[in-house]
Motif scaffolding. Sequence first.
Motif, PDB file in Angstrom:
ATOM      1  N   UNK A   1       0.837  -1.189   0.000  1.00  5.70           N
ATOM      2  CA  UNK A   1       0.000   0.000   0.000  1.00  5.70           C
ATOM      3  C   UNK A   1       0.872   1.239   0.000  1.00  5.70           C
ATOM      4  N   UNK A   2       0.227   2.386  -0.105  1.00  8.25           N
ATOM      5  CA  UNK A   2       0.947   3.653  -0.260  1.00  8.25           C
ATOM      6  C   UNK A   2       0.619   4.623   0.875  1.00  8.25           C
ATOM      7  N   UNK A   3       0.166   4.094   1.999  1.00  8.59           N
ATOM      8  CA  UNK A   3      -0.329   4.965   3.080  1.00  8.59           C
ATOM      9  C   UNK A   3       0.727   5.910   3.631  1.00  8.59           C
ATOM     10  N   UNK A   4       2.008   5.520   3.551  1.00  6.24           N
ATOM     11  CA  UNK A   4       3.057   6.345   4.144  1.00  6.24           C
ATOM     12  C   UNK A   4       3.297   7.640   3.379  1.00  6.24           C
ATOM     13  N   UNK A   5       2.894   7.705   2.118  1.00  9.38           N
ATOM     14  CA  UNK A   5       3.139   8.918   1.350  1.00  9.38           C
ATOM     15  C   UNK A   5       1.940   9.384   0.528  1.00  9.38           C
ATOM     16  N   UNK A   6       0.797   8.704   0.647  1.00  8.00           N
ATOM     17  CA  UNK A   6      -0.403   9.108  -0.078  1.00  8.00           C
ATOM     18  C   UNK A   6      -1.522   9.360   0.933  1.00  8.00           C
ATOM     19  N   UNK A   7      -1.934  10.606   1.045  1.00 10.18           N
ATOM     20  CA  UNK A   7      -2.976  10.986   2.000  1.00 10.18           C
ATOM     21  C   UNK A   7      -4.249  10.176   1.814  1.00 10.18           C
ATOM     22  N   UNK A   8      -4.566   9.865   0.569  1.00 14.23           N
ATOM     23  CA  UNK A   8      -5.847   9.228   0.264  1.00 14.23           C
ATOM     24  C   UNK A   8      -5.867   7.729   0.553  1.00 14.23           C
ATOM     25  N   UNK A   9      -4.711   7.145   0.838  1.00 12.33           N
ATOM     26  CA  UNK A   9      -4.662   5.700   1.115  1.00 12.33           C
ATOM     27  C   UNK A   9      -4.871   5.476   2.613  1.00 12.33           C
ATOM     28  N   UNK A  10      -6.065   5.757   3.080  1.00 12.64           N
ATOM     29  CA  UNK A  10      -6.413   5.702   4.498  1.00 12.64           C
ATOM     30  C   UNK A  10      -6.191   4.296   5.050  1.00 12.64           C
ATOM     31  N   UNK A  11      -5.202   4.155   5.937  1.00 11.69           N
ATOM     32  CA  UNK A  11      -4.846   2.864   6.543  1.00 11.69           C
ATOM     33  C   UNK A  11      -4.589   1.772   5.502  1.00 11.69           C
ATOM     34  N   UNK A  12      -4.267   2.178   4.286  1.00 10.70           N
ATOM     35  CA  UNK A  12      -4.009   1.210   3.220  1.00 10.70           C
ATOM     36  C   UNK A  12      -5.255   0.608   2.609  1.00 10.70           C
TER      37      UNK A  12
ATOM     38  N   UNK B   1      -5.179  21.371   0.780  1.00 11.32           N
ATOM     39  CA  UNK B   1      -4.546  20.598   1.850  1.00 11.32           C
ATOM     40  C   UNK B   1      -3.058  20.413   1.552  1.00 11.32           C
ATOM     41  N   UNK B   2      -2.168  20.948   2.373  1.00 14.93           N
ATOM     42  CA  UNK B   2      -0.734  20.809   2.073  1.00 14.93           C
ATOM     43  C   UNK B   2      -0.264  19.358   2.063  1.00 14.93           C
ATOM     44  N   UNK B   3      -0.895  18.507   2.869  1.00 14.52           N
ATOM     45  CA  UNK B   3      -0.490  17.100   2.916  1.00 14.52           C
ATOM     46  C   UNK B   3      -0.848  16.355   1.636  1.00 14.52           C
ATOM     47  N   UNK B   4      -1.795  16.885   0.850  1.00 10.43           N
ATOM     48  CA  UNK B   4      -2.181  16.243  -0.401  1.00 10.43           C
ATOM     49  C   UNK B   4      -1.319  16.694  -1.576  1.00 10.43           C
ATOM     50  N   UNK B   5      -0.618  17.805  -1.411  1.00  6.27           N
ATOM     51  CA  UNK B   5       0.149  18.369  -2.528  1.00  6.27           C
ATOM     52  C   UNK B   5       1.163  17.393  -3.131  1.00  6.27           C
ATOM     53  N   UNK B   6       1.961  16.655  -2.332  1.00  4.81           N
ATOM     54  CA  UNK B   6       2.933  15.744  -2.959  1.00  4.81           C
ATOM     55  C   UNK B   6       2.272  14.704  -3.859  1.00  4.81           C
ATOM     56  N   UNK B   7       1.078  14.271  -3.490  1.00  4.29           N
ATOM     57  CA  UNK B   7       0.368  13.299  -4.323  1.00  4.29           C
ATOM     58  C   UNK B   7      -0.024  13.945  -5.641  1.00  4.29           C
ATOM     59  N   UNK B   8      -0.645  15.110  -5.564  1.00  8.94           N
ATOM     60  CA  UNK B   8      -1.105  15.783  -6.781  1.00  8.94           C
ATOM     61  C   UNK B   8       0.058  16.098  -7.722  1.00  8.94           C
ATOM     62  N   UNK B   9       1.197  16.441  -7.137  1.00 10.92           N
ATOM     63  CA  UNK B   9       2.356  16.787  -7.957  1.00 10.92           C
ATOM     64  C   UNK B   9       2.901  15.587  -8.716  1.00 10.92           C
ATOM     65  N   UNK B  10       2.787  14.393  -8.113  1.00  7.64           N
ATOM     66  CA  UNK B  10       3.472  13.226  -8.672  1.00  7.64           C
ATOM     67  C   UNK B  10       2.617  12.357  -9.583  1.00  7.64           C
TER      68      UNK B  10
END
Length: 360
Positions: free
Chosen positions: A41-52, A170-179
């Motif tokens: 899963x991607x929970x460690x770096x993807x905000x939307x992967x809630x608990x995997x 949401x600043x925590x979502x930005x890395x996901x949107x960027x990538x």
Amino acid sequence: MSSETLAQILDLARWAPSGDNTQPWRFEIVNDLQVRVHGYDTRDHVLYDFDGHPSHIAHGALLETLRIAATGFGLLATWTVASEGDHRAPVYTVQLTPVAGLARDPLFDSIQNRIVQRRPMQTVPLTVAQRIALISAAGGDYEVQLFETTKERWQMASLLWRSAKIRLICPEAYPVHKSVIEWGARFSKDRIPEEAVGVDPVTARLMKWVMQSWSRVDFFNRYLMGTIAPRLQLDLLPGLRCAAHVLVLPLQAPTKLEDWVRLGMAVQRLWLTATQQGLHLQPQMTPVIFRWYARAGRRFSSDASLVDASLAVASDFERLVGSQPADPFGFFARVGTCRMPVSRSIRRDVVELMKERNDS
């Protein structure tokens, strides 16, 4: 069965959907009748992967696609799973058994035709046959609700509009949107190609420039109404321009890994059924995921106002669908008819999805 047959089955199975085309699985061939699927899963770096759990849903979609694909070769696919702790790396063992006279699953031909449509669709109402097919597709452990009237579509579009603002500021979502976007591409093996995002070329060029840094994103959002164009094109208009919104509700709240996996299997049956019925589908999981955070009492952002906003969206979502705060939500999407998209996420080749011997 030959190794070539197994390769053909895996070549079809890899078309299963996953969040932002992450494909959170790798294959390990044990023998011609057995394959291990190494999930992650991607929970460690993807905000939307809630608990995997979104990744676990994707694992289920893969297993169901593999099962359907196997029927085309007279094979029954069954699976077991081994996992520990918080299920970051479950291993699914899939056994293929030849069965004389096994019928090919009716959804077989929809595997490669299934596609995401992020742009507005037609508002042509669902037929009775389409409605019945969608409601029954997920199976007896799930309730499928349809929201089809103009009023209902407007209410859902408004909900998506509000949820999208949380997502975009949401600043925590930005890395996901960027990538996740492959800029300048019509097809992408491991991301979403620019042409499939669903915005016009001018907005796409602006997004590409703005998303180079969070400071630019934050400035545009605060002072130049930077969320308006993407929310309008990606949420409000598509939310209005469709035949219906679809909500899948588990009758029992998922508590085990297998529950989330089986939810993913049901979601894939629903999606393939929509394809079989001549419909396109777009997942709309953001309000569901923010509701998961809200009802679990979990902070997903350092910005307390966004946490409060997610609680308000969750409450309004529940009111619109007639649910209580404790009721489980599984999957949310819109469906409709339109021309086939010319751009799409494709997949990594099977050889790229094979687990290396030295993988941890």
